[in-house]
Design an enzyme around this catalytic site. Structure first.
Site, PDB file in Angstrom:
ATOM      1  N   SER A 119       0.870  -1.174   0.000  1.00 51.92           N
ATOM      2  CA  SER A 119       0.000   0.000   0.000  1.00 51.92           C
ATOM      3  C   SER A 119       0.903   1.219   0.000  1.00 51.92           C
ATOM      4  CB  SER A 119      -0.872   0.007   1.264  1.00 51.92           C
ATOM      5  OG  SER A 119      -1.498   1.265   1.465  1.00 51.92           O
ATOM      6  N   TYR A 139      -2.045  -0.598  10.862  1.00 54.60           N
ATOM      7  CA  TYR A 139      -2.050  -1.018   9.463  1.00 54.60           C
ATOM      8  C   TYR A 139      -0.762  -0.586   8.761  1.00 54.60           C
ATOM      9  CZ  TYR A 139      -3.495  -1.420   4.572  1.00 54.60           C
ATOM     10  OH  TYR A 139      -3.560  -1.738   3.231  1.00 54.60           O
TER      11      TYR A 139
END
Length: 283
Positions: free
Chosen positions: A142, A155
Site C-alpha cells: 500500500s 495497518y
C-alpha cells in the site's frame, strides 16, 4: 523467469474481491494456471462470476494466511497437481482504523498477524518452489507501506514491515533466481474499506479526545475513495507488470497519484514534508 512450454502457475491470496479477484482473472486471461485462494470458500461467488464473465478458468482453493498448516497444504497441493510454482501474489490483508491510546495491543497484534506474518507464512512456504522455477514473489502492500497515515498506525506498521522485509529479501532472493516486487496502490474502489467493519459515527463517538481529529481524517479519506479511487482492474495491471515484465521493478505504484504520494516520502529526508501533509488531514 525460466522459459518453458509448460503453462506457468501462479498462486494468489485474498481473491474473494478487489485487487486479488481482478489479478486472478487477469492472470488466467494471460494464460497462467491460476490458483485463486481465499480464507472462506463460501465467499467465492463473485470470483466465480468474474471468471465466467471473462471466459477463463480458475482453480479456487482454501488458504488462510495466518494458519501455517493451511498455507502448507495449499502450496503442497499446487505442487502435487501442477508440478511447479512460478509466482506467488501475496494480496490477502485486513484494514484497521484506530489510534494507540484507544487500541489494545491485541488489536495491533491481530493486524500484524494478517498483514505481515501472513505474508511471511506464504512466502516461506513458496520460496523453495520459486527457486526451482526462477519465479517471482509479489506482494501487494500500500502507499501506507511508505507513508504513515493518521489513525492507521497498526495497518501502516504492518505494511512498513512488509516493505522492509521484502526490500531486504530482494537481493538475497535474486542470488537464487527469484524476483521480489511490491505493489503500492493508493485508494482502490474495492470492498476493502467495507470489510474493515467501520461504523464511522461509533468510532468518532468512542475516540474521546481524538474525535475531532478522526472526523477530519475520515472526511479526507472518504474524499479520496469517492473521488480518486482507481478500479481493482487498474491496480491489477501493476500486478501483471510484476508478473510478466522481463525485469520488474522492486517497487511498483499503481497510479500517478500513488507515485506522487510515495515520492514525497522518499524525497523527504527529515520527515517534515510528510508530517506537514498528514498533519493537515487531522486539522
Amino acid at each position: 523467469m525460466s522459459s518453458t512450454s509448460t503453462p506457468r502457475t501462479v498462486l494468489i491470496t485474498g481473491t474473494s474481491s478487489g485487487i486479488g479477484l481482478a489479478a486472478a482473472v487477469a492472470a488466467a486471461r494471460a494464460g497462467w494456471n491460476t490458483v485463486a485462494t481465499l480464507r472462506d470458500p463460501s465467499r467465492a461467488d463473485a470470483l466465480r462470476k468474474a471468471a465466467a464473465e471473462a471466459g477463463v478458468e480458475l482453480d479456487i482453493r482454501q488458504l488462510d494466511v495466518v494458519d501455517e498448516a493451511s498455507v502448507a497444504a495449499a502450496v503442497d497441493g499446487v505442487i502435487a497437481d501442477y508440478g511447479r510454482l512460478d509466482a506467488v501474489v501475496n494480496n490477502a490483508g485486513a484494514g484497521h482504523v484506530g489510534t494507540l491510546e484507544n487500541d489494545s495491543v491485541a488489536d495491533v497484534r491481530e493486524v500484524m498477524e494478517v498483514n505481515f506474518f501472513g505474508v511471511l507464512n506464504v512466502s516461506k512456504a513458496a520460496l523453495p518452489h520459486l527457486r526451482a522455477t526462477g519465479g517471482r514473489l509479489i506482494t501487494v502492500t500500500s502507499v501506507g507501506g511508505v507513508v504513515g497515515q493518521p489513525f492507521n498506525e497498526a495497518y501502516c506498521a504492518a505494511k512498513f514491515a512488509v516493505e522492509g522485509y521484502m526490500e531486504s529479501l530482494a537481493p538475497v532472493a535474486r542470488t537464487v533466481g527469484v524476483s521480489v516486487s511490491v505493489i503500492e496502490p493508493g485508494a482502490v474502489a474495492t470492498e476493502f474499506v467495507t470489510n474493515i467493519g467501520l461504523d464511522i459515527e461509533a468510532e468518532i463517538a468512542a475516540a474521546g479526545p481524538y474525535a475531532d481529529a478522526m472526523r477530519s481524517y475520515i472526511d479526507v479519506v472518504v474524499g479520496q475513495f469517492m473521488d480518486g479511487a482507481q478500479t481493482p482492474a487498474g491496480a491489477a495491471e501493476a500486478v501483471m507488470e510484476a508478473l510478466t515484465a522481463d525485469s520488474p521493478a522492486f517497487r511498483i505504484q499503481t497510479t500517478d497519484w500513488a507515485r506522487t504520494f510515495t515520492g514525497a516520502k522518499l524525497a523527504d529526508l527529515d520527515g517534515s514534508a510528510v508530517l506537514a501533509m498528514t498533519g493537515a488531514w487531522v486539522g
